[in-house]
Design a protein around this motif. Structure first.
Motif, PDB file in Angstrom:
ATOM      1  N   UNK A   1       0.828  -1.208   0.000  1.00  0.00           N
ATOM      2  CA  UNK A   1       0.000   0.000   0.000  1.00  0.00           C
ATOM      3  C   UNK A   1       0.866   1.263   0.000  1.00  0.00           C
ATOM      4  N   UNK A   2       1.974   1.253   0.744  1.00  0.00           N
ATOM      5  CA  UNK A   2       2.883   2.405   0.752  1.00  0.00           C
ATOM      6  C   UNK A   2       3.503   2.598  -0.623  1.00  0.00           C
ATOM      7  N   UNK A   3       3.888   1.478  -1.259  1.00  0.00           N
ATOM      8  CA  UNK A   3       4.480   1.550  -2.590  1.00  0.00           C
ATOM      9  C   UNK A   3       3.478   2.114  -3.601  1.00  0.00           C
ATOM     10  N   UNK A   4       2.229   1.642  -3.538  1.00  0.00           N
ATOM     11  CA  UNK A   4       1.191   2.169  -4.431  1.00  0.00           C
ATOM     12  C   UNK A   4       0.973   3.660  -4.186  1.00  0.00           C
ATOM     13  N   UNK A   5       1.026   4.074  -2.926  1.00  0.00           N
ATOM     14  CA  UNK A   5       0.869   5.491  -2.601  1.00  0.00           C
ATOM     15  C   UNK A   5       1.962   6.335  -3.221  1.00  0.00           C
ATOM     16  N   UNK A   6       3.203   5.844  -3.162  1.00  0.00           N
ATOM     17  CA  UNK A   6       4.332   6.572  -3.747  1.00  0.00           C
ATOM     18  C   UNK A   6       4.190   6.651  -5.262  1.00  0.00           C
ATOM     19  N   UNK A   7       3.794   5.556  -5.884  1.00  0.00           N
ATOM     20  CA  UNK A   7       3.613   5.535  -7.341  1.00  0.00           C
ATOM     21  C   UNK A   7       2.480   6.481  -7.728  1.00  0.00           C
ATOM     22  N   UNK A   8       1.397   6.472  -6.961  1.00  0.00           N
ATOM     23  CA  UNK A   8       0.258   7.347  -7.268  1.00  0.00           C
ATOM     24  C   UNK A   8       0.662   8.816  -7.189  1.00  0.00           C
ATOM     25  N   UNK A   9       1.482   9.157  -6.202  1.00  0.00           N
ATOM     26  CA  UNK A   9       1.933  10.548  -6.062  1.00  0.00           C
ATOM     27  C   UNK A   9       2.801  10.950  -7.251  1.00  0.00           C
ATOM     28  N   UNK A  10       3.698  10.066  -7.676  1.00  0.00           N
ATOM     29  CA  UNK A  10       4.543  10.375  -8.844  1.00  0.00           C
ATOM     30  C   UNK A  10       3.702  10.476 -10.110  1.00  0.00           C
ATOM     31  N   UNK A  11       2.703   9.598 -10.240  1.00  0.00           N
ATOM     32  CA  UNK A  11       1.831   9.642 -11.413  1.00  0.00           C
ATOM     33  C   UNK A  11       1.042  10.947 -11.454  1.00  0.00           C
ATOM     34  N   UNK A  12       0.561  11.376 -10.310  1.00  0.00           N
ATOM     35  CA  UNK A  12      -0.196  12.631 -10.250  1.00  0.00           C
ATOM     36  C   UNK A  12       0.678  13.812 -10.653  1.00  0.00           C
ATOM     37  N   UNK A  13       1.914  13.834 -10.159  1.00  0.00           N
ATOM     38  CA  UNK A  13       2.837  14.910 -10.523  1.00  0.00           C
ATOM     39  C   UNK A  13       3.130  14.894 -12.018  1.00  0.00           C
ATOM     40  N   UNK A  14       3.326  13.709 -12.580  1.00  0.00           N
ATOM     41  CA  UNK A  14       3.576  13.594 -14.014  1.00  0.00           C
ATOM     42  C   UNK A  14       2.363  14.054 -14.820  1.00  0.00           C
ATOM     43  N   UNK A  15       1.175  13.635 -14.406  1.00  0.00           N
ATOM     44  CA  UNK A  15      -0.050  14.057 -15.097  1.00  0.00           C
ATOM     45  C   UNK A  15      -0.209  15.570 -15.069  1.00  0.00           C
ATOM     46  N   UNK A  16       0.085  16.181 -13.930  1.00  0.00           N
ATOM     47  CA  UNK A  16      -0.030  17.640 -13.831  1.00  0.00           C
ATOM     48  C   UNK A  16       0.999  18.327 -14.718  1.00  0.00           C
ATOM     49  N   UNK A  17       2.209  17.748 -14.806  1.00  0.00           N
ATOM     50  CA  UNK A  17       3.246  18.315 -15.662  1.00  0.00           C
ATOM     51  C   UNK A  17       2.857  18.223 -17.131  1.00  0.00           C
ATOM     52  N   UNK A  18       2.370  17.060 -17.552  1.00  0.00           N
ATOM     53  CA  UNK A  18       2.051  16.841 -18.963  1.00  0.00           C
ATOM     54  C   UNK A  18       0.742  17.507 -19.369  1.00  0.00           C
ATOM     55  N   UNK A  19      -0.301  17.350 -18.539  1.00  0.00           N
ATOM     56  CA  UNK A  19      -1.635  17.806 -18.918  1.00  0.00           C
ATOM     57  C   UNK A  19      -2.129  19.004 -18.117  1.00  0.00           C
ATOM     58  N   UNK A  20      -1.273  19.599 -17.312  1.00  0.00           N
ATOM     59  CA  UNK A  20      -1.685  20.659 -16.401  1.00  0.00           C
ATOM     60  C   UNK A  20      -2.369  21.848 -17.046  1.00  0.00           C
ATOM     61  N   UNK A  21      -1.926  22.245 -18.244  1.00  0.00           N
ATOM     62  CA  UNK A  21      -2.510  23.424 -18.884  1.00  0.00           C
ATOM     63  C   UNK A  21      -3.826  23.134 -19.594  1.00  0.00           C
ATOM     64  N   UNK A  22      -4.170  21.858 -19.720  1.00  0.00           N
ATOM     65  CA  UNK A  22      -5.406  21.480 -20.391  1.00  0.00           C
ATOM     66  C   UNK A  22      -6.542  21.371 -19.385  1.00  0.00           C
ATOM     67  N   UNK A  23      -7.700  21.819 -19.791  1.00  0.00           N
ATOM     68  CA  UNK A  23      -8.902  21.618 -18.999  1.00  0.00           C
ATOM     69  C   UNK A  23      -9.587  20.333 -19.439  1.00  0.00           C
ATOM     70  N   UNK A  24     -10.709  20.039 -18.837  1.00  0.00           N
ATOM     71  CA  UNK A  24     -11.441  18.817 -19.167  1.00  0.00           C
ATOM     72  C   UNK A  24     -11.865  18.822 -20.633  1.00  0.00           C
ATOM     73  N   UNK A  25     -12.383  19.934 -21.105  1.00  0.00           N
ATOM     74  CA  UNK A  25     -12.837  20.004 -22.507  1.00  0.00           C
ATOM     75  C   UNK A  25     -11.696  19.769 -23.485  1.00  0.00           C
TER      76      UNK A  25
END
Length: 110
Positions: A66-90
């Protein structure tokens, strides 16, 4: 042994239901035996015999996993914000709609 999960299945399918873990019918081979064995050796998976049926092994994730999944989820969220941060839902929906056409163009010889 026909309906291990109580959901009316035939018993042929293998299933995972989060906290309840995975039950494996020992009479039939399980495709993911090696990865499950490796996860157990690395202390990511806890295995115990079922109290109600000796043919079944109950598995659940350990705190380490569970700790490992938490760390991966945090890195994935940061990557998603970096790549898609300027895009909105539309914008993301529009982008996703255009991907099949782009794939078709790239796969079709010129």
């Amino acid at each position: 042994m026909d309906d291990l999960d109580g959901l009316g299945g035939s018993g042929q399918e293998k299933w995972c239901s989060g906290q309840r873990g995975i039950e494996i019918d020992a009479r039939r081979p399980f495709i993911c035996h090696d990865p499950i064995k490796a996860a157990g050796k690395k202390s990511f998976l806890r295995r115990k015999p079922s109290a109600s049926d000796a043919r079944v092994v109950e598995m659940s994730l350990t705190d380490k996993s569970y700790k490992q999944f938490g760390a991966v989820a945090a890195r994935q969220k940061a990557l998603d914000e970096f790549v898609f941060g300027e895009f909105g839902v539309r914008e993301l929906i529009e982008f996703a709609k255009r991907l099949p056409a782009l794939r078709h163009r790239l796969e079709t010889p010129a």
